[in-house]
Scaffold this active site. Structure first.
Site, short mmCIF file in Angstrom:
data_model
loop_
_atom_site.label_atom_id
_atom_site.label_comp_id
_atom_site.label_asym_id
_atom_site.label_seq_id
_atom_site.Cartn_x
_atom_site.Cartn_y
_atom_site.Cartn_z
N CYS A 341 35.57 10.63 6.58
CA CYS A 341 35.96 11.15 7.90
C CYS A 341 36.07 12.69 7.97
O CYS A 341 35.48 13.29 8.86
CB CYS A 341 37.26 10.53 8.39
SG CYS A 341 37.78 9.05 7.56
N ARG A 370 37.84 5.54 -4.88
CA ARG A 370 39.26 5.22 -4.71
C ARG A 370 39.79 4.65 -6.00
O ARG A 370 39.13 3.84 -6.64
CB ARG A 370 39.42 4.20 -3.57
CG ARG A 370 39.00 4.81 -2.26
CD ARG A 370 39.19 3.85 -1.11
NE ARG A 370 38.62 4.43 0.10
CZ ARG A 370 38.44 3.78 1.22
NH1 ARG A 370 38.79 2.51 1.30
NH2 ARG A 370 37.91 4.37 2.28
N GLN A 388 30.16 3.17 1.84
CA GLN A 388 30.45 2.65 3.18
C GLN A 388 29.27 2.91 4.10
O GLN A 388 28.65 3.97 4.02
CB GLN A 388 31.67 3.35 3.75
CG GLN A 388 32.95 3.09 2.98
CD GLN A 388 34.11 3.83 3.61
OE1 GLN A 388 34.02 5.02 3.87
NE2 GLN A 388 35.19 3.11 3.86
N ASP A 390 29.21 4.09 7.02
CA ASP A 390 30.33 4.70 7.74
C ASP A 390 29.85 5.52 8.93
O ASP A 390 28.88 6.27 8.80
CB ASP A 390 31.06 5.63 6.75
CG ASP A 390 32.51 5.82 7.12
OD1 ASP A 390 32.97 5.21 8.10
OD2 ASP A 390 33.20 6.59 6.41
N HIS A 392 31.43 7.86 12.42
CA HIS A 392 32.53 8.37 13.22
C HIS A 392 31.98 8.73 14.57
O HIS A 392 30.95 9.40 14.67
CB HIS A 392 33.20 9.56 12.52
CG HIS A 392 33.85 9.12 11.24
ND1 HIS A 392 33.21 9.16 10.04
CD2 HIS A 392 35.06 8.53 11.02
CE1 HIS A 392 34.01 8.65 9.10
NE2 HIS A 392 35.14 8.26 9.67
N LYS A 472 43.58 -0.88 15.30
CA LYS A 472 42.25 -1.25 14.80
C LYS A 472 41.94 -2.71 15.00
O LYS A 472 42.82 -3.54 15.23
CB LYS A 472 42.14 -0.91 13.32
CG LYS A 472 43.07 -1.74 12.45
CD LYS A 472 42.74 -1.58 10.97
CE LYS A 472 43.69 -2.43 10.12
NZ LYS A 472 43.36 -2.45 8.72
N HIS A 518 36.63 5.39 13.96
CA HIS A 518 36.07 5.15 12.62
C HIS A 518 35.51 3.74 12.64
O HIS A 518 36.18 2.84 13.16
CB HIS A 518 37.13 5.09 11.53
CG HIS A 518 38.03 6.27 11.43
ND1 HIS A 518 37.93 7.18 10.41
CD2 HIS A 518 39.07 6.66 12.18
CE1 HIS A 518 38.89 8.08 10.54
NE2 HIS A 518 39.59 7.79 11.61
#
Ligand SMILES: [Zn+2]
Ligand SMILES: [Zn+2]
Length: 657
Positions: A341, A370, A388, A390, A392, A472, A518
């Protein structure tokens, strides 16, 4: 005699003497215990207050807990019968079963488990009643004089384990124990009325476990078992376990030569082999094409950043435990990124933005790192490097609803393409502690809810369980054997736009803060890969199979024809492979089946003469003498349609060999 009022399942209310037990009030057929005001209670334990009383059936989650815990007592009883002097520690129910920890001089062997199971069967057959007693703390300590772990529990006054129920005013109450036959355990209960009410159980395995999970305390032997309301339910469960074992992606990964975890690299960090890499590429290609169609812009960002970025984003505050330790370079501290992000935000913030550019959808296959403890990493489903899919999305307040609705439709389309059909959503809403303004939270939550409803998804609301910065939607799927996995997430962020002071110039020429979403659809490529392998038990659909067509020439003289067929398939954009090894035809077919190749072509004299192929599928169906053109056309169509399983083409006209 004191009277109490009990409310029964049929809605009636009765006056009965205090101390009346549920068994005297209820039809107990199929029940292992009762619920008294919703709390599990022995069928033969007197009730001393006004209460609602209902039976607790064995075939229910709570009923199985009672059953399993009772089986744990019988296990410990059998162990102390067979191994005099064994010290028993704790034996709680766990998911799908129970365990009991023992302090014994020698670890238990598989033969020991067989003996113990035999003794348990005898105890069950005897139908020994479980009897509850309450003792003073001193009596309890005396009763368990030879059982140091029980004494420790009593001394530490662990209410959950039956030691010293707290009384009004804070005094320590009695210790509760359950006896069956001569054997006794410290326990809060409840239990089934007699050991005969444990209809089906099995001991599963034995493992070492430290007392209280503390490595400085004695190591105990933990025996795991499972217990069910019927032999049929036990058989079902064992079958599910076998299925899960057969589908275990870690095993399939090795068998199908897809990936492995080299110890030289470290736990939770896989390498993908050519076939696994190809599957991954196909997943990514599909995802990229869909994102391109969906109006996303592709960005790329690095894996490291200076601490200042994560200070601004706040990750070093609230997410630090999941981050790797920093690297010192030229006087700055760099961290591996735990999330993409902040990087995407820098792309957004690289220049002034106008409302005309919104919604801005930035996409990346971003690998984040992580820290997962070595005890929790698990194959591809729990790794330390997570890629991911991913994105945004930065949008105006007015655009939020439509963005979320089209996002959720995107999620479902993607999951369905991969053969997942059963979904449930969870909407997590504003917790007590939150950032941002409540009115915006309300709007975002309403938009998320509308999106779920527009998609027609069944959902539950997890009230107050959103992160402090965002409500979410989590999308859960059920796989082929009914297991539930959490995959996709959509989140509306109220923190980062503020922390990074994001803005755009509106139509009114004033500056506004954009909304930020996200979202990850696969969630993580690695995890999705693992789940997909298990869902399909390794037999991936034709469009994802690394080898789509395995060619098996019956004899060497068919090799030239096989090569010709392979060339045709390759020209059509398919992935064939010829088995030109010297093995027998049956063995080659078997190998192709083990490699889970969707179409297996056996080529012999007749096929060669006719320009045909004989096709076998993994489900055992086959078709001989199919024209090569017809086969190529059929497979190409199945791959293009992303069919979730290979099939044979419809019957050809009569007269074809
Ligand atoms: Zn118990
Ligand atoms: Zn994000």
């Amino acid at each position: 005699m004191r009277q109490i009022q009990v409310k029964l399942p049929d809605g009636s209310v009765r006056q009965v003497a205090a101390g009346t037990a549920p068994a005297e009030l209820l039809d107990t057929t199929g029940a292992v215990a009762a619920l008294v005001d919703g709390e599990p209670w022995d069928l033969h334990r007197g009730i001393d207050r006004d209460a609602t009383v209902e039976p607790l059936p064995a075939a229910s989650e709570q009923g199985r807990v009672v059953l399993r815990h009772s089986a744990a007592h019988v296990l410990a009883q059998a162990v102390t019968d067979l191994y005099p002097g064994a010290k028993y520690a704790i034996g709680p129910p766990v998911e799908d079963g129970f365990y009991y920890d023992f302090d014994v001089p020698e670890p238990f062997t598989t033969e020991d488990l067989g003996r113990i199971e035999g003794r348990m069967l005898e105890i069950v057959a005897e139908g020994q009643p479980f009897r509850r007693e309450e003792l003073s703390r001193e009596e309890g300590l005396r009763l368990f004089a030879d059982q140091p772990y029980k004494r420790e529990i009593i001394e530490s006054v662990d209410e959950a384990e039956g030691a010293g129920l707290r009384l009004p005013g804070g005094a320590r109450g009695p210790v509760s124990v359950y006896r069956n036959d001569g054997w006794v355990d410290l326990c809060r209960g409840p239990h089934v009325p007699t050991t005969r009410e444990i209809p089906a159980f099995r001991l599963m395995r034995v493992a070492g476990a430290y007392w209280r999970g503390d490595e400085s305390r004695p190591q105990l032997q933990r025996i795991y078992g499972t217990a069910w309301e019927s032999e049929a339910a036990l058989a079902d469960y064992l079958h599910r376990l076998e299925e899960a074992e057969r589908r275990d992606h870690r095993r399939l990964g090795l068998e199908l030569d897809l990936f492995h975890f080299p110890s030289e690299i470290g736990g939770g960090l896989p390498v993908f082999h050519p076939k696994g890499g190809l599957i991954r590429k196909l997943m990514e290609d599909y995802s990229k094409a869909e994102h391109e169609r969906g109006g996303y812009s592709f960005v790329w960002t690095p894996h490291l950043a200076k601490s200042t970025l994560f200070e601004t984003s706040g990750h070093l505050g609230w997410y630090a435990e999941s981050m790797y330790p920093p690297m010192e370079m030229e006087g700055a501290r760099y961290y591996l990124k735990p999330m993409n992000c902040p990087f995407h935000i820098l792309v957004y913030r690289s220049r002034g933005r106008s409302y005309r550019e919104l919604p801005m959808r930035l996409f990346e296959f971003g690998t984040v790192y992580r820290f997962e403890r070595s005890g929790v990493i698990h194959g591809l489903t729990r790794v330390r490097g997570i890629t991911q899919d991913d994105a945004h999305i930065f949008c105006t307040r007015e655009q939020l609803g439509e963005e979320l609705a089209s996002l959720l439709a995107f999620v479902l389309r993607l999951l369905r393409t991969f053969g997942l059909e059963e979904f449930e959503a969870e909407l997590a809403t504003r917790p007590d502690k939150f950032v941002g303004n409540p009115e915006e939270w309300d709007q975002a939550e309403a938009a998320l809810r509308d999106a779920i409803e527009a998609a027609g998804l069944p959902y539950v609301v997890a009230e107050g369980e959103g992160a402090f910065y965002a409500p979410k939607i989590d999308v859960h799927v059920r796989d082929a054997i009914g297991r539930r996995w959490q995959l996709s997430t959509l989140q509306v962020d109220f923190q980062l736009p503020h922390r990074f002071e994001l803005e755009y110039t509106g139509a009114d020429n004033a500056r506004h803060q954009p909304f930020m979403i996200h979202r990850a659809l696969f969630g993580s490529i690695e995890r999705f890969f693992g789940i997909l392998l298990e869902h399909y038990a390794g037999a991936l659909p034709p469009w994802l199979a690394p080898v789509q067509v395995q060619l098996v020439p019956i004899a060497d003289r068919h090799l030239a024809y096989a090569t010709e067929v392979a060339d045709r398939l390759r020209e059509a954009g398919l992935r064939p492979e010829i088995d030109d090894s010297s093995g027998r035809m049956q063995a080659k077919v078997r190998d192709a089946q083990l490699a889970k190749v969707p179409y297996i072509l056996v080529l012999g004299d007749r096929d060669q003469a006719a320009g045909a192929v004989s096709v076998r599928l993994l489900d055992g169906s086959e078709r001989r003498g199919l024209g090569l053109d017809a086969f190529v056309e059929h497979v190409t169509a199945e791959v293009a349609a992303k069919a979730t399983a290979a099939s044979l083409p419809a019957e050809v006209e009569a007269g074809t060999p």
